[in-house]
Design a protein around this motif. Sequence first.
Motif, PDB file in Angstrom:
ATOM      1  N   ASN A 174       0.816  -1.216   0.000  1.00  0.00           N
ATOM      2  CA  ASN A 174       0.000   0.000   0.000  1.00  0.00           C
ATOM      3  C   ASN A 174       0.849   1.267   0.000  1.00  0.00           C
ATOM      4  O   ASN A 174       0.365   2.339  -0.332  1.00  0.00           O
ATOM      5  CB  ASN A 174      -0.944   0.025   1.203  1.00  0.00           C
ATOM      6  N   TYR A 175       2.116   1.161   0.416  1.00  0.00           N
ATOM      7  CA  TYR A 175       2.994   2.324   0.500  1.00  0.00           C
ATOM      8  C   TYR A 175       3.989   2.399  -0.658  1.00  0.00           C
ATOM      9  O   TYR A 175       4.943   3.174  -0.611  1.00  0.00           O
ATOM     10  CB  TYR A 175       3.755   2.316   1.833  1.00  0.00           C
ATOM     11  N   GLU A 176       3.765   1.597  -1.683  1.00  0.00           N
ATOM     12  CA  GLU A 176       4.710   1.519  -2.797  1.00  0.00           C
ATOM     13  C   GLU A 176       4.972   2.875  -3.453  1.00  0.00           C
ATOM     14  O   GLU A 176       6.129   3.253  -3.676  1.00  0.00           O
ATOM     15  CB  GLU A 176       4.179   0.531  -3.848  1.00  0.00           C
ATOM     16  N   ASN A 177       3.929   3.623  -3.750  1.00  0.00           N
ATOM     17  CA  ASN A 177       4.123   4.924  -4.410  1.00  0.00           C
ATOM     18  C   ASN A 177       4.909   5.899  -3.532  1.00  0.00           C
ATOM     19  O   ASN A 177       5.796   6.598  -4.025  1.00  0.00           O
ATOM     20  CB  ASN A 177       2.780   5.545  -4.803  1.00  0.00           C
ATOM     21  N   MET A 178       4.597   5.942  -2.255  1.00  0.00           N
ATOM     22  CA  MET A 178       5.310   6.853  -1.364  1.00  0.00           C
ATOM     23  C   MET A 178       6.768   6.422  -1.197  1.00  0.00           C
ATOM     24  O   MET A 178       7.678   7.249  -1.246  1.00  0.00           O
ATOM     25  CB  MET A 178       4.638   6.925   0.007  1.00  0.00           C
ATOM     26  N   LEU A 179       6.994   5.121  -1.029  1.00  0.00           N
ATOM     27  CA  LEU A 179       8.361   4.626  -0.850  1.00  0.00           C
ATOM     28  C   LEU A 179       9.201   4.871  -2.100  1.00  0.00           C
ATOM     29  O   LEU A 179      10.325   5.350  -2.019  1.00  0.00           O
ATOM     30  CB  LEU A 179       8.344   3.131  -0.524  1.00  0.00           C
ATOM     31  N   HIS A 180       8.655   4.543  -3.258  1.00  0.00           N
ATOM     32  CA  HIS A 180       9.408   4.669  -4.512  1.00  0.00           C
ATOM     33  C   HIS A 180       9.513   6.114  -4.975  1.00  0.00           C
ATOM     34  O   HIS A 180      10.538   6.524  -5.525  1.00  0.00           O
ATOM     35  CB  HIS A 180       8.766   3.821  -5.610  1.00  0.00           C
ATOM     36  N   GLY A 181       8.478   6.892  -4.756  1.00  0.00           N
ATOM     37  CA  GLY A 181       8.446   8.254  -5.284  1.00  0.00           C
ATOM     38  C   GLY A 181       8.984   9.328  -4.364  1.00  0.00           C
ATOM     39  O   GLY A 181       9.412  10.384  -4.829  1.00  0.00           O
ATOM     40  N   VAL A 182       9.010   9.056  -3.046  1.00  0.00           N
ATOM     41  CA  VAL A 182       9.395  10.106  -2.103  1.00  0.00           C
ATOM     42  C   VAL A 182      10.544   9.672  -1.183  1.00  0.00           C
ATOM     43  O   VAL A 182      11.603  10.297  -1.168  1.00  0.00           O
ATOM     44  CB  VAL A 182       8.186  10.552  -1.237  1.00  0.00           C
ATOM     45  N   VAL A 183      10.338   8.613  -0.444  1.00  0.00           N
ATOM     46  CA  VAL A 183      11.278   8.245   0.613  1.00  0.00           C
ATOM     47  C   VAL A 183      12.653   7.876   0.054  1.00  0.00           C
ATOM     48  O   VAL A 183      13.663   8.474   0.436  1.00  0.00           O
ATOM     49  CB  VAL A 183      10.720   7.092   1.482  1.00  0.00           C
ATOM     50  N   PHE A 184      12.700   6.909  -0.851  1.00  0.00           N
ATOM     51  CA  PHE A 184      14.004   6.440  -1.307  1.00  0.00           C
ATOM     52  C   PHE A 184      14.714   7.389  -2.256  1.00  0.00           C
ATOM     53  O   PHE A 184      15.934   7.512  -2.183  1.00  0.00           O
ATOM     54  CB  PHE A 184      13.900   5.015  -1.839  1.00  0.00           C
ATOM     55  N   PRO A 185      14.014   8.120  -3.145  1.00  0.00           N
ATOM     56  CA  PRO A 185      14.738   9.161  -3.888  1.00  0.00           C
ATOM     57  C   PRO A 185      15.264  10.237  -2.936  1.00  0.00           C
ATOM     58  O   PRO A 185      16.365  10.752  -3.126  1.00  0.00           O
ATOM     59  CB  PRO A 185      13.696   9.742  -4.841  1.00  0.00           C
ATOM     60  N   GLY A 186      14.486  10.540  -1.918  1.00  0.00           N
ATOM     61  CA  GLY A 186      14.933  11.527  -0.936  1.00  0.00           C
ATOM     62  C   GLY A 186      16.209  11.092  -0.241  1.00  0.00           C
ATOM     63  O   GLY A 186      17.115  11.897  -0.009  1.00  0.00           O
ATOM     64  N   ILE A 187      16.305   9.811   0.058  1.00  0.00           N
ATOM     65  CA  ILE A 187      17.505   9.294   0.725  1.00  0.00           C
ATOM     66  C   ILE A 187      18.719   9.389  -0.189  1.00  0.00           C
ATOM     67  O   ILE A 187      19.771   9.895   0.207  1.00  0.00           O
ATOM     68  CB  ILE A 187      17.279   7.838   1.195  1.00  0.00           C
ATOM     69  N   ILE A 188      18.596   8.948  -1.433  1.00  0.00           N
ATOM     70  CA  ILE A 188      19.764   8.932  -2.324  1.00  0.00           C
ATOM     71  C   ILE A 188      20.193  10.350  -2.694  1.00  0.00           C
ATOM     72  O   ILE A 188      21.381  10.660  -2.736  1.00  0.00           O
ATOM     73  CB  ILE A 188      19.534   8.045  -3.570  1.00  0.00           C
ATOM     74  N   TYR A 189      19.223  11.239  -2.940  1.00  0.00           N
ATOM     75  CA  TYR A 189      19.588  12.616  -3.290  1.00  0.00           C
ATOM     76  C   TYR A 189      20.106  13.391  -2.080  1.00  0.00           C
ATOM     77  O   TYR A 189      20.964  14.260  -2.218  1.00  0.00           O
ATOM     78  CB  TYR A 189      18.424  13.343  -3.967  1.00  0.00           C
ATOM     79  N   THR A 190      19.612  13.083  -0.896  1.00  0.00           N
ATOM     80  CA  THR A 190      20.149  13.701   0.310  1.00  0.00           C
ATOM     81  C   THR A 190      21.591  13.270   0.515  1.00  0.00           C
ATOM     82  O   THR A 190      22.453  14.086   0.867  1.00  0.00           O
ATOM     83  CB  THR A 190      19.292  13.347   1.545  1.00  0.00           C
ATOM     84  N   MET A 191      21.879  11.997   0.251  1.00  0.00           N
ATOM     85  CA  MET A 191      23.250  11.523   0.378  1.00  0.00           C
ATOM     86  C   MET A 191      24.172  12.244  -0.614  1.00  0.00           C
ATOM     87  O   MET A 191      25.279  12.650  -0.262  1.00  0.00           O
ATOM     88  CB  MET A 191      23.337  10.019   0.147  1.00  0.00           C
ATOM     89  N   VAL A 192      23.711  12.432  -1.838  1.00  0.00           N
ATOM     90  CA  VAL A 192      24.504  13.156  -2.837  1.00  0.00           C
ATOM     91  C   VAL A 192      24.733  14.596  -2.364  1.00  0.00           C
ATOM     92  O   VAL A 192      25.850  15.120  -2.459  1.00  0.00           O
ATOM     93  CB  VAL A 192      23.832  13.120  -4.221  1.00  0.00           C
ATOM     94  N   PHE A 193      23.710  15.229  -1.853  1.00  0.00           N
ATOM     95  CA  PHE A 193      23.833  16.590  -1.349  1.00  0.00           C
ATOM     96  C   PHE A 193      24.865  16.658  -0.212  1.00  0.00           C
ATOM     97  O   PHE A 193      25.700  17.565  -0.171  1.00  0.00           O
ATOM     98  CB  PHE A 193      22.476  17.122  -0.890  1.00  0.00           C
ATOM     99  N   VAL A 194      24.799  15.702   0.704  1.00  0.00           N
ATOM    100  CA  VAL A 194      25.762  15.672   1.811  1.00  0.00           C
ATOM    101  C   VAL A 194      27.177  15.481   1.269  1.00  0.00           C
ATOM    102  O   VAL A 194      28.119  16.138   1.736  1.00  0.00           O
ATOM    103  CB  VAL A 194      25.384  14.580   2.844  1.00  0.00           C
ATOM    104  N   LEU A 195      27.353  14.604   0.283  1.00  0.00           N
ATOM    105  CA  LEU A 195      28.679  14.436  -0.326  1.00  0.00           C
ATOM    106  C   LEU A 195      29.162  15.735  -0.953  1.00  0.00           C
ATOM    107  O   LEU A 195      30.339  16.073  -0.851  1.00  0.00           O
ATOM    108  CB  LEU A 195      28.650  13.321  -1.376  1.00  0.00           C
ATOM    109  N   TRP A 196      28.260  16.460  -1.614  1.00  0.00           N
ATOM    110  CA  TRP A 196      28.629  17.757  -2.189  1.00  0.00           C
ATOM    111  C   TRP A 196      29.097  18.715  -1.089  1.00  0.00           C
ATOM    112  O   TRP A 196      30.082  19.425  -1.252  1.00  0.00           O
ATOM    113  CB  TRP A 196      27.459  18.378  -2.925  1.00  0.00           C
ATOM    114  N   MET A 197      28.347  18.743   0.008  1.00  0.00           N
ATOM    115  CA  MET A 197      28.709  19.651   1.099  1.00  0.00           C
ATOM    116  C   MET A 197      30.048  19.254   1.723  1.00  0.00           C
ATOM    117  O   MET A 197      30.843  20.119   2.091  1.00  0.00           O
ATOM    118  CB  MET A 197      27.610  19.689   2.171  1.00  0.00           C
ATOM    119  N   VAL A 198      30.298  17.974   1.844  1.00  0.00           N
ATOM    120  CA  VAL A 198      31.594  17.509   2.351  1.00  0.00           C
ATOM    121  C   VAL A 198      32.704  17.979   1.414  1.00  0.00           C
ATOM    122  O   VAL A 198      33.752  18.458   1.854  1.00  0.00           O
ATOM    123  CB  VAL A 198      31.614  15.971   2.502  1.00  0.00           C
TER     124      VAL A 198
END
Length: 181
Positions: free
Chosen positions: A146-170
């Motif tokens: 039931n949470y497939e759209n939220m997990l795929h569309g929001v949560v996990f892209p948010g995690i990977i792009y946040t990690m990229v952003f943190v790497l940029w800041m580092v």
Amino acid sequence: MKELFQKYKTVIRFVALFLGTYLVLSFFYAAYLKYFSSEAFFPDFITNLVAKQSASLLESFGVNTFLTPDNLGQGMLLTIENKYSVSIVEGCNAVSVIILFVSFIIAFAENFKKTFLFLFAGAVLIYIVNILRIAILTVAFYKYPNYENMLHGVVFPGIIYTMVFVLWMVWVWMLKPQKAA
């Protein structure tokens, strides 16, 4: 006009390097996808490898998986427990995210060795986190459909792009001149 270029030379350099690197790498990646397709490694070598590594990771945790080409969806079907499948397509292989990461780092490049090492370490980290992301998403979709759209569309892209952003800041922090003690 010349004064504006002088005043914003650093910003113009950053934008030109970022866009130039992004466009060149994207062009080469598109060419790779177009000219290096293979029946042995469907849909392409990198996506196929990501799918196999995600399945292997799940298997190492005792999850029963089955991997097969998904000709209709142009990806690899990763089935768990013979019940639920996800399609791992070209967009799941993290290459576009790595291209974005690399473009930013090159736009702020310093010396070759430091830049190369950070690019390599960051790209490997993004790749590994992406494998983990796919494995976790597959199990999450299986357990919480039931949470497939939220997990795929929001949560996990948010995690990977946040990690990229943190790497940029580092990277930017590493470039900052250090004050003498």
